[in-house]
Design a protein around this motif. Structure first.
Motif, PDB file in Angstrom:
ATOM      1  N   ASP A  37      15.276   2.314   7.233  1.00  0.00           N
ATOM      2  CA  ASP A  37      14.261   3.035   6.470  1.00  0.00           C
ATOM      3  C   ASP A  37      13.104   3.421   7.376  1.00  0.00           C
ATOM      4  O   ASP A  37      12.729   2.666   8.267  1.00  0.00           O
ATOM      5  CB  ASP A  37      13.728   2.157   5.329  1.00  0.00           C
ATOM      6  CG  ASP A  37      14.672   2.144   4.146  1.00  0.00           C
ATOM      7  OD1 ASP A  37      14.800   3.206   3.520  1.00  0.00           O
ATOM      8  OD2 ASP A  37      15.294   1.103   3.879  1.00  0.00           O
ATOM      9  N   VAL A  38      12.545   4.582   7.104  1.00  0.00           N
ATOM     10  CA  VAL A  38      11.340   5.016   7.803  1.00  0.00           C
ATOM     11  C   VAL A  38      10.157   4.540   6.978  1.00  0.00           C
ATOM     12  O   VAL A  38      10.039   4.868   5.801  1.00  0.00           O
ATOM     13  CB  VAL A  38      11.292   6.553   7.936  1.00  0.00           C
ATOM     14  CG1 VAL A  38      10.051   6.987   8.707  1.00  0.00           C
ATOM     15  CG2 VAL A  38      12.548   7.062   8.607  1.00  0.00           C
ATOM     16  N   LEU A  39       9.309   3.724   7.585  1.00  0.00           N
ATOM     17  CA  LEU A  39       8.142   3.208   6.867  1.00  0.00           C
ATOM     18  C   LEU A  39       6.947   4.130   7.046  1.00  0.00           C
ATOM     19  O   LEU A  39       6.120   4.285   6.161  1.00  0.00           O
ATOM     20  CB  LEU A  39       7.776   1.809   7.381  1.00  0.00           C
ATOM     21  CG  LEU A  39       8.860   0.736   7.245  1.00  0.00           C
ATOM     22  CD1 LEU A  39       8.384  -0.551   7.878  1.00  0.00           C
ATOM     23  CD2 LEU A  39       9.203   0.517   5.782  1.00  0.00           C
ATOM     24  N   ASP A  40       6.875   4.734   8.218  1.00  0.00           N
ATOM     25  CA  ASP A  40       5.719   5.564   8.536  1.00  0.00           C
ATOM     26  C   ASP A  40       6.093   6.447   9.717  1.00  0.00           C
ATOM     27  O   ASP A  40       6.861   6.023  10.581  1.00  0.00           O
ATOM     28  CB  ASP A  40       4.548   4.647   8.921  1.00  0.00           C
ATOM     29  CG  ASP A  40       3.214   5.355   8.817  1.00  0.00           C
ATOM     30  OD1 ASP A  40       3.186   6.509   8.347  1.00  0.00           O
ATOM     31  OD2 ASP A  40       2.207   4.756   9.215  1.00  0.00           O
ATOM     32  N   HIS A  52       7.843   4.327  12.569  1.00  0.00           N
ATOM     33  CA  HIS A  52       7.958   2.897  12.242  1.00  0.00           C
ATOM     34  C   HIS A  52       9.135   2.770  11.292  1.00  0.00           C
ATOM     35  O   HIS A  52       9.143   3.404  10.232  1.00  0.00           O
ATOM     36  CB  HIS A  52       6.686   2.381  11.571  1.00  0.00           C
ATOM     37  CG  HIS A  52       5.498   2.398  12.466  1.00  0.00           C
ATOM     38  ND1 HIS A  52       5.065   1.297  13.148  1.00  0.00           N
ATOM     39  CD2 HIS A  52       4.654   3.394  12.817  1.00  0.00           C
ATOM     40  CE1 HIS A  52       4.001   1.600  13.879  1.00  0.00           C
ATOM     41  NE2 HIS A  52       3.734   2.880  13.689  1.00  0.00           N
ATOM     42  N   LEU A  54      12.300   0.218   9.424  1.00  0.00           N
ATOM     43  CA  LEU A  54      12.771  -1.104   9.017  1.00  0.00           C
ATOM     44  C   LEU A  54      14.294  -1.085   9.088  1.00  0.00           C
ATOM     45  O   LEU A  54      14.942  -0.270   8.440  1.00  0.00           O
ATOM     46  CB  LEU A  54      12.309  -1.396   7.584  1.00  0.00           C
ATOM     47  CG  LEU A  54      12.848  -2.681   6.963  1.00  0.00           C
ATOM     48  CD1 LEU A  54      12.216  -3.912   7.598  1.00  0.00           C
ATOM     49  CD2 LEU A  54      12.570  -2.689   5.446  1.00  0.00           C
TER      50      LEU A  54
ATOM     51  N   PHE B  41       9.105  13.036   2.190  1.00  0.00           N
ATOM     52  CA  PHE B  41       8.768  11.698   2.680  1.00  0.00           C
ATOM     53  C   PHE B  41       8.001  10.914   1.621  1.00  0.00           C
ATOM     54  O   PHE B  41       8.256   9.726   1.420  1.00  0.00           O
ATOM     55  CB  PHE B  41       7.952  11.764   3.974  1.00  0.00           C
ATOM     56  CG  PHE B  41       7.654  10.398   4.534  1.00  0.00           C
ATOM     57  CD1 PHE B  41       8.621   9.686   5.221  1.00  0.00           C
ATOM     58  CD2 PHE B  41       6.416   9.791   4.334  1.00  0.00           C
ATOM     59  CE1 PHE B  41       8.378   8.414   5.711  1.00  0.00           C
ATOM     60  CE2 PHE B  41       6.158   8.520   4.817  1.00  0.00           C
ATOM     61  CZ  PHE B  41       7.144   7.830   5.512  1.00  0.00           C
ATOM     62  N   TYR B  44      10.339   9.566  -1.064  1.00  0.00           N
ATOM     63  CA  TYR B  44      11.173   8.501  -0.476  1.00  0.00           C
ATOM     64  C   TYR B  44      10.334   7.251  -0.212  1.00  0.00           C
ATOM     65  O   TYR B  44      10.735   6.126  -0.526  1.00  0.00           O
ATOM     66  CB  TYR B  44      11.809   9.056   0.790  1.00  0.00           C
ATOM     67  CG  TYR B  44      12.315   8.043   1.783  1.00  0.00           C
ATOM     68  CD1 TYR B  44      13.184   7.024   1.396  1.00  0.00           C
ATOM     69  CD2 TYR B  44      11.952   8.119   3.125  1.00  0.00           C
ATOM     70  CE1 TYR B  44      13.644   6.100   2.313  1.00  0.00           C
ATOM     71  CE2 TYR B  44      12.410   7.206   4.039  1.00  0.00           C
ATOM     72  CZ  TYR B  44      13.242   6.201   3.636  1.00  0.00           C
ATOM     73  OH  TYR B  44      13.701   5.283   4.547  1.00  0.00           O
TER      74      TYR B  44
END
Lengths: 178, 74
Positions: A37-40, A52, A54, B41, B44
């Motif tokens: 997963d893309v957090l930021d 960032h 996960l 984004f 999501y």
């Protein structure tokens, strides 16, 4: 504490390798990475892209290490920060586990750069610091983890090659295939 | 690739496709404009943050260097 490092050369230009590295998962060589997963994600003032992520993994600990440490937790979460600098042609990636931290920490750093003498190939340098905490067999376990890192590094290189070959052939984004 | 939130995988896929296109075709070719994927984004991100809280994954415990994205929804 154990420090582990290695180097690998890809026979592709930096841009090709970076594109593959950004969409490395899923691939057949790392079935243990079960979620990403893309957090930021943001561009900084120097035009570098920070991501960032996960990672949910099932390979964080070899079975024998799990047995000795007395944990049966199967999913280990890893947090990763990557920086892509398109001007300097450098991608740097740091990762660390965020669960099981009371037992073990694996801090890894990868840097992808064009070969200084041949821009058609890309050099990956990879290093890790492994620390097993509070166990009398810790140096044994750290050595075991280092062996696992070596095997996983090879899988990672194969994965990048696999992504490149498949995406070049199909000429579609990999995520469309999955 | 699946998301940690079972219900977020489709939103992630849409965002990933948008991102990789921008990354490959604009960013790596020197285009400095921001990616056009912020709306995807946001959707999501909202989904995955909820999943992270529900699963109690300690993502906030680790700080990396670098500025944070300005989140429109926070």
């Amino acid at each position: 504490m154990k420090i582990w490092s290695t180097e690998h050369i890809f026979s592709y230009p930096w841009e090709t390798v970076i594109k593959a590295a950004m969409r490395k998962y899923p691939n057949p060589m790392n079935p243990s990475v079960v979620g990403v997963d893309v957090l930021d994600r943001n561009l900084d003032t120097h035009g570098r892209l920070h991501s960032h992520r996960l990672l949910s993994t099932e390979w964080g600990l070899p079975a024998v290490v799990r047995a000795i440490l007395g944990t049966n937790r199967t999913i280990t979460y890893v947090k990763e920060h990557s920086i892509v600098d398109p001007e300097k042609k450098k991608m740097e990636l740091c990762s660390t586990n965020i669960t099981l931290t009371n037992l073990i920490s694996v801090d890894e750093r990868l840097v992808y750069r064009p070969h200084p003498e041949n821009p058609e190939v890309t050099v990956l340098t990879q290093e890790a610091i492994i620390t097993v905490k509070g166990v009398s067999l810790s140096s044994y376990l750290e050595g075991l983890m280092a062996l696992t890192m070596t095997a996983n590094a090879r899988k990672g290189w194969d994965a990048i090659e696999w992504i490149i070959q498949n995406s070049e052939r199909e000429n579609v984004p990999l995520c469309d295939l999955c | 690739m699946d998301s940690v939130g079972e219900g977020c995988t489709e939103l992630k896929r849409e965002y990933d496709q948008c991102f990789i296109r921008w990354f490959s075709e604009e960013f790596l070719k020197g285009d400095r404009s921001a990616d056009p994927c912020s709306e995807l984004f946001r959707k999501y991100h909202t989904c995955v943050q909820k999943a992270i809280q529900e699963k109690d994954i300690p993502v906030e415990g680790v700080k990396f260097m670098g500025p944070n994205r300005e989140k429109a929804d926070s």
